[in-house]
Motif scaffolding. Structure first.
Motif, PDB file in Angstrom:
ATOM      1  N   ILE A  53      33.648  46.159  39.919  1.00  0.00           N
ATOM      2  CA  ILE A  53      34.134  45.174  38.952  1.00  0.00           C
ATOM      3  C   ILE A  53      34.092  43.772  39.550  1.00  0.00           C
ATOM      4  CG2 ILE A  53      36.179  44.384  37.696  1.00  0.00           C
ATOM      5  CD1 ILE A  53      36.891  47.317  37.232  1.00  0.00           C
ATOM      6  N   LEU A  54      34.467  43.641  40.813  1.00  0.00           N
ATOM      7  CA  LEU A  54      34.436  42.326  41.453  1.00  0.00           C
ATOM      8  C   LEU A  54      33.005  41.803  41.570  1.00  0.00           C
ATOM      9  CD1 LEU A  54      37.176  42.719  44.208  1.00  0.00           C
ATOM     10  CD2 LEU A  54      37.262  41.267  42.173  1.00  0.00           C
TER      11      LEU A  54
ATOM     12  N   LEU B 264      32.188  40.570  38.099  1.00  0.00           N
ATOM     13  CA  LEU B 264      32.880  39.306  37.830  1.00  0.00           C
ATOM     14  C   LEU B 264      32.245  38.158  38.614  1.00  0.00           C
ATOM     15  CD1 LEU B 264      36.652  40.371  37.769  1.00  0.00           C
ATOM     16  CD2 LEU B 264      35.254  39.613  35.830  1.00  0.00           C
TER      17      LEU B 264
ATOM     18  N   VAL C  55      29.382  36.966  36.689  1.00  0.00           N
ATOM     19  CA  VAL C  55      29.831  36.157  35.554  1.00  0.00           C
ATOM     20  C   VAL C  55      30.163  34.741  36.014  1.00  0.00           C
ATOM     21  CG1 VAL C  55      31.660  35.873  33.836  1.00  0.00           C
ATOM     22  CG2 VAL C  55      30.661  38.141  34.236  1.00  0.00           C
ATOM     23  N   VAL C  56      30.899  34.630  37.131  1.00  0.00           N
ATOM     24  CA  VAL C  56      31.245  33.316  37.670  1.00  0.00           C
ATOM     25  C   VAL C  56      29.981  32.532  38.020  1.00  0.00           C
ATOM     26  CG1 VAL C  56      32.311  32.131  39.631  1.00  0.00           C
ATOM     27  CG2 VAL C  56      33.529  33.986  38.484  1.00  0.00           C
TER      28      VAL C  56
ATOM     29  N   LEU D 143      33.409  36.730  44.930  1.00  0.00           N
ATOM     30  CA  LEU D 143      34.091  37.938  44.477  1.00  0.00           C
ATOM     31  C   LEU D 143      33.361  39.196  44.941  1.00  0.00           C
ATOM     32  CD1 LEU D 143      35.202  36.964  40.853  1.00  0.00           C
ATOM     33  CD2 LEU D 143      36.577  37.065  42.927  1.00  0.00           C
TER      34      LEU D 143
ATOM     35  N   ILE E 161      42.837  36.752  40.704  1.00  0.00           N
ATOM     36  CA  ILE E 161      41.469  36.926  40.203  1.00  0.00           C
ATOM     37  C   ILE E 161      41.301  36.234  38.846  1.00  0.00           C
ATOM     38  CG2 ILE E 161      39.713  38.600  39.518  1.00  0.00           C
ATOM     39  CD1 ILE E 161      40.252  38.545  42.495  1.00  0.00           C
ATOM     40  N   ILE E 162      42.320  36.356  37.994  1.00  0.00           N
ATOM     41  CA  ILE E 162      42.251  35.707  36.678  1.00  0.00           C
ATOM     42  C   ILE E 162      42.094  34.202  36.826  1.00  0.00           C
ATOM     43  CG2 ILE E 162      43.681  35.029  34.706  1.00  0.00           C
ATOM     44  CD1 ILE E 162      44.569  37.826  34.382  1.00  0.00           C
TER      45      ILE E 162
ATOM     46  N   VAL F 193      38.533  33.186  38.177  1.00  0.00           N
ATOM     47  CA  VAL F 193      37.476  33.256  37.164  1.00  0.00           C
ATOM     48  C   VAL F 193      37.676  32.176  36.103  1.00  0.00           C
ATOM     49  CG1 VAL F 193      36.453  34.707  35.362  1.00  0.00           C
ATOM     50  CG2 VAL F 193      37.094  35.724  37.558  1.00  0.00           C
TER      51      VAL F 193
ATOM     52  N   ALA G 231      35.563  29.707  32.989  1.00  0.00           N
ATOM     53  CA  ALA G 231      35.862  30.533  31.823  1.00  0.00           C
ATOM     54  C   ALA G 231      36.819  29.828  30.865  1.00  0.00           C
ATOM     55  CB  ALA G 231      36.451  31.878  32.263  1.00  0.00           C
TER      56      ALA G 231
ATOM     57  N   LEU H  61      46.009  41.395  36.003  1.00  0.00           N
ATOM     58  CA  LEU H  61      44.654  41.955  36.067  1.00  0.00           C
ATOM     59  C   LEU H  61      44.583  42.886  37.260  1.00  0.00           C
ATOM     60  CD1 LEU H  61      41.741  42.085  35.090  1.00  0.00           C
ATOM     61  CD2 LEU H  61      41.233  40.144  36.590  1.00  0.00           C
TER      62      LEU H  61
ATOM     63  N   VAL I   3      42.203  45.487  39.140  1.00  0.00           N
ATOM     64  CA  VAL I   3      40.827  45.963  39.253  1.00  0.00           C
ATOM     65  C   VAL I   3      40.735  46.958  40.380  1.00  0.00           C
ATOM     66  CG1 VAL I   3      39.849  43.867  38.302  1.00  0.00           C
ATOM     67  CG2 VAL I   3      40.180  44.048  40.766  1.00  0.00           C
TER      68      VAL I   3
END
Length: 403
Positions: A113-114, A117, A120-121, A139, A343-344, A347, A352, A401, A403
């Motif tokens: 998941i990291l 993410l 995504v970043v 991440l 983490i939230i 990101v 985001a 969050l 993960v």
């Protein structure tokens, strides 16, 4: 998402993680604004420290990433403690094969998941094509290094873990010093000529951060695992009393009595002192090693690992001593709120959520009523305030969050 709080652990860890994330999410903006607005030496010195070194050397900003990874490693033994207690064993490496498989599965899921993410970043959802996509990320390194440190933790006890720590650091040093790079030779620690950069250019698809080098590349993940493992060793040391109190195992399975927190030799305040002493030792060791293998964050050199690890221990000794030992907790609450959803906020602040726009919407009018000379500072503070309110709403509603 989960509305259950994370597994109970030392409050100082969440506070230190939050202190670390504060600078990334927008704290650096406040420092830079204060330096430009006032010109006062304390603010200009702080502002200078909130930039990465170009190559060799070390600043406070170079410390933020390894500190986060160190704290993640420190929390790992606490996160596995419930399973250890339920299984009635003395330590995680004594768990049965089924328990270990389940833990490894969860660790692998977290790492995956990291990595996603991180993509995504890096902007992968813009779909700019493979050549324009950067695959390594902060991440991803956290997830991968934490995962392998966890495997080592599950694999054996103290000697096993220390052996791996030394092997990772010495092995990376040997590889970077003695394996020749085509066109450059061996031991060339420049951006184009280092073995780490060469391997990145050969193995990594897409775009590298610096074109010919990536600071979160393949080979430098090896010493990053050592950073997480330093945290694991620290967490095991701080958790010893819980292990002794909760384990129903043979007496010989646990650490020696003189190492446990239940021994009169290791009350909590002495643990804080021990962390500080270990931190000084690692800082000095990193400086000494740096004379032959320079302290370099972009290469994550072995000397950098020890030096940053030493400062991480020193910071943890302060937070642990003030919060968990002395009981001074109220001052740390703003950092705990940040650290509980690190983490939230990472990101979100990387793009985001447009916190600057939101801050301008709510506070822009008031800021324009203040003297022009201070508006830059108030703008930076307003962004931090909006971010913290966002995190506090999550914290108050027990939304974390996981993960």
């Amino acid at each position: 998402m989960s509305n259950a709080p994370p597994t109970p652990r030392l409050l100082s860890l969440d506070a230190l993680r939050g202190f670390d994330m504060f600078w990334i999410m927008s704290g650096e903006g406040i420092a830079h604004a204060l330096a430009r607005t006032t010109g006062w030496p304390p603010f200009t010195i702080l502002s200078d420290q909130l930039h990465h070194t170009v190559w060799n050397g070390f600043t406070f900003y170079d410390m933020i990433f390894p500190l986060f990874l160190f704290v993640s490693g420190t929390a790992l033994p606490f996160s596995m403690q419930k399973r250890v207690q339920q299984s009635g064993v003395a330590a995680a490496h004594d768990l049965g094969a089924r328990d270990k498989r389940q833990l490894i599965g969860r660790m692998l899921r977290r790492a995956f998941i990291l990595v996603l993410l991180g993509l995504v970043v890096n902007g992968a959802l813009r779909f700019d094509g493979l050549a324009n996509t950067r695959f390594p990320s902060v991440l991803a390194r956290i997830g991968i290094a934490w995962f392998f440190a966890g495997l080592i933790y599950l694999g054996g006890g103290l000697r096993w873990q220390v052996g791996w720590l030394l092997g990772l650091l010495l092995g990376y040093w040997a590889a970077m010093s003695w394996i020749p790079v085509p066109g450059y030779g061996a031991g060339v620690l420049t951006m184009p000529g280092s073995l780490e950069s060469y391997i990145d250019r050969q193995l990594l698809p897409g775009r590298l951060h610096d074109g010919i080098h990536d600071p979160e590349g393949v080979l430098s993940t090896i010493p990053a695992i050592a950073t997480a493992l330093l945290g694991v060793l620290t967490g095991s040391f701080l958790k010893m009393e819980s292990v002794q109190a909760g384990a129903a195992a043979r007496p010989t399975a646990g650490p020696p009595a003189w190492l446990t927190a239940k021994s009169p030799a290791w009350p909590m305040w002495k643990k804080a002192v021990a962390l500080a002493i270990a931190g000084v030792v690692l800082v000095l060791a990193g400086l000494a090693w740096g004379t032959v293998f320079p302290i370099n964050k972009r290469l994550w050199t072995s000397s950098f690992t020890l030096y940053a690890g030493g400062w991480s221990l020193l910071l943890l000794s302060v937070f642990y001593g003030l919060i968990d030992v002395a009981g001074y907790r109220k001052w740390a609450f703003p950092f705990v709120v940040i650290g509980s959803n690190s983490i939230i906020i990472y990101v979100a602040s990387e793009g985001a959520i447009d916190f600057a726009h939101t801050a301008g919407y709510f506070f822009g009018g008031l800021i324009h009523l203040t003297p022009l000379s201070g508006q830059m500072v108030w703008t930076a503070i307003s962004i931090t305030l909006v971010q913290w309110i966002f995190l506090y709403i999550l914290y108050r509603n027990k939304i974390f969050l996981k993960v």
